[in-house]
Design an enzyme around this catalytic site. Structure first.
Site, PDB file in Angstrom:
ATOM      1  N   GLY A   1       0.873  -1.196   0.000  1.00  0.00           N
ATOM      2  CA  GLY A   1       0.000   0.000   0.000  1.00  0.00           C
ATOM      3  C   GLY A   1       0.897   1.229   0.000  1.00  0.00           C
TER       4      GLY A   1
ATOM      5  N   GLY B   1       0.118   5.178  -1.296  1.00  0.00           N
ATOM      6  CA  GLY B   1      -0.911   6.011  -0.687  1.00  0.00           C
ATOM      7  C   GLY B   1      -0.341   7.166   0.121  1.00  0.00           C
ATOM      8  N   GLN B   2      -1.229   7.814   0.873  1.00  0.00           N
ATOM      9  CA  GLN B   2      -0.846   9.030   1.606  1.00  0.00           C
ATOM     10  C   GLN B   2       0.270   8.753   2.616  1.00  0.00           C
ATOM     11  OE1 GLN B   2      -3.738  10.747   4.283  1.00  0.00           O
ATOM     12  NE2 GLN B   2      -2.735  12.740   4.282  1.00  0.00           N
TER      13      GLN B   2
ATOM     14  N   ASP C   1       2.411  -2.143  -4.217  1.00  0.00           N
ATOM     15  CA  ASP C   1       1.051  -1.589  -4.285  1.00  0.00           C
ATOM     16  C   ASP C   1       0.328  -2.275  -5.425  1.00  0.00           C
ATOM     17  OD1 ASP C   1      -0.163   1.339  -3.080  1.00  0.00           O
ATOM     18  OD2 ASP C   1      -1.178   0.536  -4.854  1.00  0.00           O
TER      19      ASP C   1
ATOM     20  N   ASP D   1      -1.019  -7.441  -5.176  1.00  0.00           N
ATOM     21  CA  ASP D   1      -2.391  -7.346  -4.657  1.00  0.00           C
ATOM     22  C   ASP D   1      -2.430  -8.109  -3.336  1.00  0.00           C
ATOM     23  OD1 ASP D   1      -5.039  -7.445  -4.042  1.00  0.00           O
ATOM     24  OD2 ASP D   1      -5.696  -8.229  -5.994  1.00  0.00           O
ATOM     25  N   ILE D   2      -2.675  -7.404  -2.261  1.00  0.00           N
ATOM     26  CA  ILE D   2      -2.648  -8.046  -0.937  1.00  0.00           C
ATOM     27  C   ILE D   2      -3.706  -9.149  -0.832  1.00  0.00           C
ATOM     28  CG2 ILE D   2      -4.158  -6.320   0.168  1.00  0.00           C
ATOM     29  CD1 ILE D   2      -1.274  -8.227   1.835  1.00  0.00           C
TER      30      ILE D   2
ATOM     31  N   TYR E   1     -15.405   0.567   8.406  1.00  0.00           N
ATOM     32  CA  TYR E   1     -13.958   0.818   8.565  1.00  0.00           C
ATOM     33  C   TYR E   1     -13.554   0.645  10.032  1.00  0.00           C
ATOM     34  CZ  TYR E   1      -9.679   3.761   8.485  1.00  0.00           C
ATOM     35  OH  TYR E   1      -8.409   4.260   8.612  1.00  0.00           O
TER      36      TYR E   1
END
Ligand code: NAD
Ligand code: AKB
Length: 316
Positions: free
Chosen positions: A8, A11-12, A34, A52-53, A142
């Site tokens: 990942g 990402g941010q 990622d 891909d996780i 979430y």
């Protein structure tokens, strides 16, 4: 050679975490991964793998074949995006965690970082100075996934000795990479509009206080927690962590110190309900006592840096 894998990574958080880990450990040891086909230019100074996780077998093979020791698992759907696709959010946020926890249980990995969030708290949680241990009844998919993830991390530590470490990040504010679909994203978006001398329409009410943190503090906290001796990491679910706390109106006032004509209007949408269920401020004394956490950036410093550095051309 010990290797670190960040899943990942585009990402941010991942973008800045990869850059900092490469600075400290050397680029060759820090692999960015990622699901995105292409590595962003900012990460092109070191290894990148498309991963891909959710492809458990491929992830297992990569980690075992490449003798990875440490994983930072960042891939997830964030609060607002997850509400639009709850089934997939649950799957993405949980399945990947089991893949990585199981690899550590089988001794293929030495250490794991997996981020939790203030979203583990819910409407029945005390809102101010929210304690480390308190009522947790999250009302978003979430938050439910993060709370379940915390329980599983602690379980794998207690039952199998897995060295997993976690932080309940507040809303993170940064300019290197855009945020990925959370309720706290307004506190990044607002700077792009201010910098372009445009008015901003905020999707939260003016008085919605939320815990926030400047990214440099979050990255430093993550690395300090990962570097802490194992016996100092007494919380194996996830640590509360506090940076600053403000409402959209307070953030607007802080921006107006530099841009007095900046105008914000408030049109709350579905994210308001999520924000209303989260704490306004966080008690992070466990992190301070256990591994010496202390924030460096308050709201005013963060606003200075953001206005100086956000680049509106990234919005295109
Ligand atoms: P982000 O949305 O910006 O980045 C997530 C990255 O994961 C993206 O680059 C995406 O392409 C990648 N990804 C998505 N699906 C994937 C898959 N199947 N396989 C591999 N990669 C995949 O998220 P972020 O803000 O960087 O957050 C990272 C983690 O930190 C998440 O677990 C999030 O819940 C947590 N967190 C973030 C914040 C915050 O304010 N940014 C706050 C609390 C917790
Ligand atoms: C979100 O708003 O979803 C994230 C978080 C606080 O977890 N920024």
């Amino acid at each position: 050679m010990s290797k670190i894998l960040i899943i990942g990574a585009c990402g941010q958080i991942g973008t800045e975490l990869v850059l900092e880990l490469r600075k400290r450990n050397g680029s060759a040891k820090v692999i960015a991964a990622d699901v995105r086909e292409n590595c962003p230019t900012v990460l092109s100074g070191g290894p990148y793998v498309k991963m891909d996780i959710l492809d458990r077998q491929a992830v297992r093979e990569y980690i075992i074949d490449n003798e990875v020791d440490e994983v930072y698992l960042l891939a997830a759907l964030l609060s607002a995006t997850a509400e639009k696709n709850p089934d997939f959010a649950w799957r993405l946020n949980m399945e990947g965690l089991f893949t990585i926890l199981d690899l550590a249980k089988e001794k293929h990995l030495k250490k794991i970082f997996w981020p939790s969030s203030i979203a583990v708290f819910g409407p029945t949680t005390p809102r101010h100075n929210t304690p480390q241990y308190t009522i947790m009844e999250p009302s978003t998919v979430y938050g439910i996934s993060k709370q379940a993830g915390e329980r599983w991390c602690e379980y794998y530590f207690n039952k199998f000795g897995v060295d997993v470490r976690s932080i309940r990040y507040p809303g993170l504010i940064s300019y290197t990479s855009l945020p990925g679909g959370g309720t706290t994203d307004y506190a990044v978006d607002i700077f792009y509009q201010a910098k372009m001398n445009k008015d901003y329409t905020c999707f939260l009410r003016d008085d919605s206080a939320l815990p926030m943190m400047y990214m440099a503090d979050a990255i430093r906290a993550t690395i300090e927690l990962m570097d802490a001796p194992a016996e100092k990491v007494r919380v194996r679910s996830a640590y509360n962590l506090s940076g600053c706390s403000f409402t959209p109106a307070e953030l607007t006032d802080a921006i107006r110190v530099h841009r007095p004509d900046f105008k914000v209007s408030y049109v709350p949408d579905f994210r308001q309900q999520i924000a209303d269920s989260w704490p306004a401020s966080i008690d992070d004394s466990a992190a301070r006592n256990d591994w010496g956490w202390k924030e460096h950036f308050g709201t005013a410093e963060m606003v200075d840096i953001m206005l100086e550095n956000v680049d509106p051309s990234k919005l295109n």
